[in-house]
Design an enzyme around this catalytic site. Structure first.
Site, PDB file in Angstrom:
ATOM      1  N   SER A  86       5.093  -6.383  -2.209  1.00 19.58           N
ATOM      2  CA  SER A  86       4.815  -6.576  -0.694  1.00 19.58           C
ATOM      3  C   SER A  86       5.272  -7.926  -0.138  1.00 19.58           C
ATOM      4  CB  SER A  86       3.169  -6.454  -0.603  1.00 19.58           C
ATOM      5  OG  SER A  86       2.926  -6.884   0.569  1.00 19.58           O
ATOM      6  N   THR A 135       0.830  -1.265  -0.105  1.00 13.30           N
ATOM      7  CA  THR A 135       0.027  -0.228   0.065  1.00 13.30           C
ATOM      8  C   THR A 135       0.922   1.258  -0.013  1.00 13.30           C
ATOM      9  OG1 THR A 135      -1.902  -0.959   0.987  1.00 13.30           O
ATOM     10  CG2 THR A 135      -1.553   1.250   1.327  1.00 13.30           C
ATOM     11  N   CYS A 174      -8.469  -6.483   1.089  1.00 10.90           N
ATOM     12  CA  CYS A 174      -8.548  -5.045   1.374  1.00 10.90           C
ATOM     13  C   CYS A 174     -10.115  -4.482   0.823  1.00 10.90           C
ATOM     14  CB  CYS A 174      -7.430  -4.560   0.592  1.00 10.90           C
ATOM     15  SG  CYS A 174      -5.935  -4.488   1.335  1.00 10.90           S
ATOM     16  N   HIS A 215       4.657  -9.579   2.439  1.00  6.87           N
ATOM     17  CA  HIS A 215       3.809 -10.736   3.035  1.00  6.87           C
ATOM     18  C   HIS A 215       3.207 -11.480   2.096  1.00  6.87           C
ATOM     19  CE1 HIS A 215      -0.481  -9.022   3.128  1.00  6.87           C
ATOM     20  NE2 HIS A 215       0.188  -7.798   3.059  1.00  6.87           N
ATOM     21  N   GLN A 264       1.137  -8.942  -6.931  1.00  7.31           N
ATOM     22  CA  GLN A 264       0.685 -10.352  -7.069  1.00  7.31           C
ATOM     23  C   GLN A 264       1.412 -11.167  -8.250  1.00  7.31           C
ATOM     24  OE1 GLN A 264      -1.781 -11.950  -5.417  1.00  7.31           O
ATOM     25  NE2 GLN A 264      -2.431 -10.119  -4.142  1.00  7.31           N
ATOM     26  N   THR A 294      13.374   5.757  10.758  1.00  6.87           N
ATOM     27  CA  THR A 294      14.516   4.772  11.078  1.00  6.87           C
ATOM     28  C   THR A 294      14.187   3.448  10.297  1.00  6.87           C
ATOM     29  OG1 THR A 294      14.649   5.560  13.264  1.00  6.87           O
ATOM     30  CG2 THR A 294      15.591   3.347  13.028  1.00  6.87           C
ATOM     31  N   ASN A 334      -5.283  -8.926  -8.819  1.00  6.77           N
ATOM     32  CA  ASN A 334      -5.122  -9.635  -7.677  1.00  6.77           C
ATOM     33  C   ASN A 334      -6.600 -10.569  -7.191  1.00  6.77           C
ATOM     34  OD1 ASN A 334      -6.582  -7.135  -7.127  1.00  6.77           O
ATOM     35  ND2 ASN A 334      -6.910  -7.436  -5.147  1.00  6.77           N
TER      36      ASN A 334
END
Lengths: 379, 379
Positions: free
Chosen positions: A197, A70, A321, A199, A178, A235, A149
């Site tokens: 992404s 995102t 989402c 994950h 994807q 950071t 997706n």
């Protein structure tokens, strides 16, 4: 458990969690600190960046670490819009993008940008002539998803990139969240920005990547300490970055050795689904191997999901989402699927770990569930 | 190892790393997925949110999970500016803010906003009359740091909040990244937004919090799937969120039992530093217990840092986020410290785990290092 919701998120590899744990434990200094401990941690970040760059066949300074897909999409889209608005305020995308792109464009429209949402055919592809016609001298960005997706359709990025670069000065952004590892895409010369992404490739939530071609400048959404060459301050999430590099390496290895298996599972799944009377397949013919979208008109997909989860099988209706809206899927609607069918869609998404046995069990349980639900609902 | 760079980052608690590991391993589903596995994960996020809310004495729906302090500050500042620009384009901050606030304001200036950077006294505080005079009917935001990250000075938030609310309709944002647990601040009614960073309270990098008072609306910097009540989209970093809740609880417990010790260590440190001829203390008298900033004019701070790290003692020059610039610290300059002094500053930042013994060793080694460096540099 048979987990068939891998487009929503994947199970992190054990080695990835362990890499995170060890880094958080032993390398907790701030990589910006001038002392030795900071230097050690900075080196870890540099190694992870180098490893990711080599896996993606790009340069180290073209890797931007973000907090997820995102953020990568928002940074690519709004970062381009705010940075280059003096060159023009026209943006192009398609009607089947992920919410994180769609909503970025909606926000920009409210701020005075003009957005063209290209239609797609039943194959999920935008037409080359539509794209060529949409490009103007004010177009500063074209943003398209590589692999959709919800249905797994594939956008012909390379050909579209050529049209964009031959006809405009627009930047070209690809959402490849994807697609990576599933549908080969060595980043073409015509592409300036690509989102990933972690994950979704068995890495950890809260971690993403943005490929940013050298010399492409973006307005930083998160500014501050100047990390990531000023494009993304904050950071560095060092354990997450180390874990992301590890995940990407393992995932691309799996991709090489399991790609054929995945194509075989997809064929099996689609052939057998196609043989079920009540099922209509929504996924177009030429599509990514891991996603199969189908509808059972008349049966509410939520009911089917809960029937399957009783058998420890986990599938979804659409993008996680967008799972909580009651509207029919904007993707299926754009593909020309009827309202009734779009409202009854189920998405199966595989991983490289998925097995033939799992698909068989799923198909058996699906048929049982349909039979049972038809009786209950007086189908 | 004697780690005295806790304002740059803290060592995560073992329990926090373990909570992350277990969650990443056992609860990997996407909390937005409609199936049971998604529901279980959503429940974990809800519990963590509730726990954080109760620790901060706010409501659950006032907690926004972000990727860190930088994102929280950027979201509070740019999110307010973009959302409320139709009410006015004037913003107020101070001259001693963190880079993630400072740079947000610089970006907004380039986009046509007017920013007042209030000066501070040698105590690091803005003057109440300056603030009152700066407020206009176009002021939409005042953003101030509670505890300064370089010198530990404390802004009188409560009094300033009253002035803001009595004289304007501006929102009031506090950067409390350095203050939380160290200088008590139950969020006053006059404050609308507060930023926190998990890795500053022994949580994990890549995780932050934004307190957003109910009914305050922000322009989402990261839009998409509508997570975090549409203020911050992106799949929730579930293991990070669970770990953040755990860290905050343990940290605030430590804060209760170790606050006195920390004040004692600060007094000892400042008294003994004050007794060293070459040392000038930059931290104002009324300041946070964990930060002590001092200069040794004539000695380059980098050289001192490296001398101390040979003894396994880790200190810093200033904010890690600004450590790589050659400019004198903007904070010390704003406090009226001379250029030579501002260029030779060292920051010691303690944690609740710091011990008297560590301070003693540090002081001994500091004196030795000064002695040695003076000879080398013909002081």
């Amino acid at each position: 458990m048979i987990y068939l919701d891998n487009s929503a998120t994947t199970q992190p590899y054990d080695e990835v969690i362990e890499a995170f744990r060890k880094t958080a434990l032993d390398y907790y200094a701030n990589p910006s600190s001038l002392h030795r401990k900071g230097g050690e941690v900075e080196r870890l970040v540099r190694q992870a960046r180098g490893s990711i760059a080599s896996l993606l066949q790009i340069d180290s300074d073209e890797v931007v670490f973000t907090s997820g897909g995102t953020e990568s999409n928002n940074l690519a889209i709004k970062g381009t819009a705010f940075e280059h608005m003096n060159r023009g305020k026209h943006l192009i995308t398609s009607q089947i993008e992920h919410a994180s792109c769609m909503e970025s464009f909606r926000q920009l429209e409210k701020m005075g940008f003009n957005v063209t949402y290209l239609p797609v055919g039943s194959d999920g592809q935008v037409s080359k002539s539509d794209l060529a016609e949409a490009l103007t001298k004010d177009t500063i960005l074209v943003s398209l998803m590589h692999v959709n997706n919800e249905v797994g359709s594939i956008q012909p990025i390379k050909e579209l990139g050529t049209i964009i670069k031959e006809n405009s000065r627009a930047l070209f952004h690809i959402d490849d969240v994807q697609g990576i590892g599933k549908v080969s895409l060595p980043i073409p010369d015509t592409v300036d920005l690509v989102s990933y992404s972690a994950h979704k490739f068995h890495g950890l939530k809260g971690n993403g990547l943005l490929y940013k071609r050298r010399n492409v400048s973006l307005f930083p959404l998160l500014s501050g300490g100047g990390q990531e060459k000023e494009v993304r301050s904050g950071t560095e999430n060092v354990p997450g970055i180390v874990a992301t590099a590890k995940a990407l390496r393992l995932y691309l290895q799996q991709s090489q050795s399991n790609s054929e298996k995945l194509h075989h599972l997809k064929s099996k799944l689609q052939n057998e689904l196609g043989a079920i009377n009540e099922v209509v397949i929504n996924t177009p013919r030429n599509s990514a191997p891991h996603i199969t979208n189908f509808s059972i008109p008349g049966i509410k997909p939520e009911v089917l999901i809960h029937a399957l989860e009783e058998k420890d099988i986990f599938v979804s209706t659409r993008s996680a989402c967008s799972s909580k809206t009651a509207e029919p899927s904007h993707v299926l609607t754009a593909l020309g699927v009827s309202n009734a069918r779009a409202r009854s869609a189920i998405r199966i998404s595989l991983s490289f770990q998925s097995t033939e046995k799992e698909i068989e069990v799923f198909l058996v349980e699906l048929k049982k569930a349909i039979h049972k639900l038809k009786q209950v609902m007086r189908y």
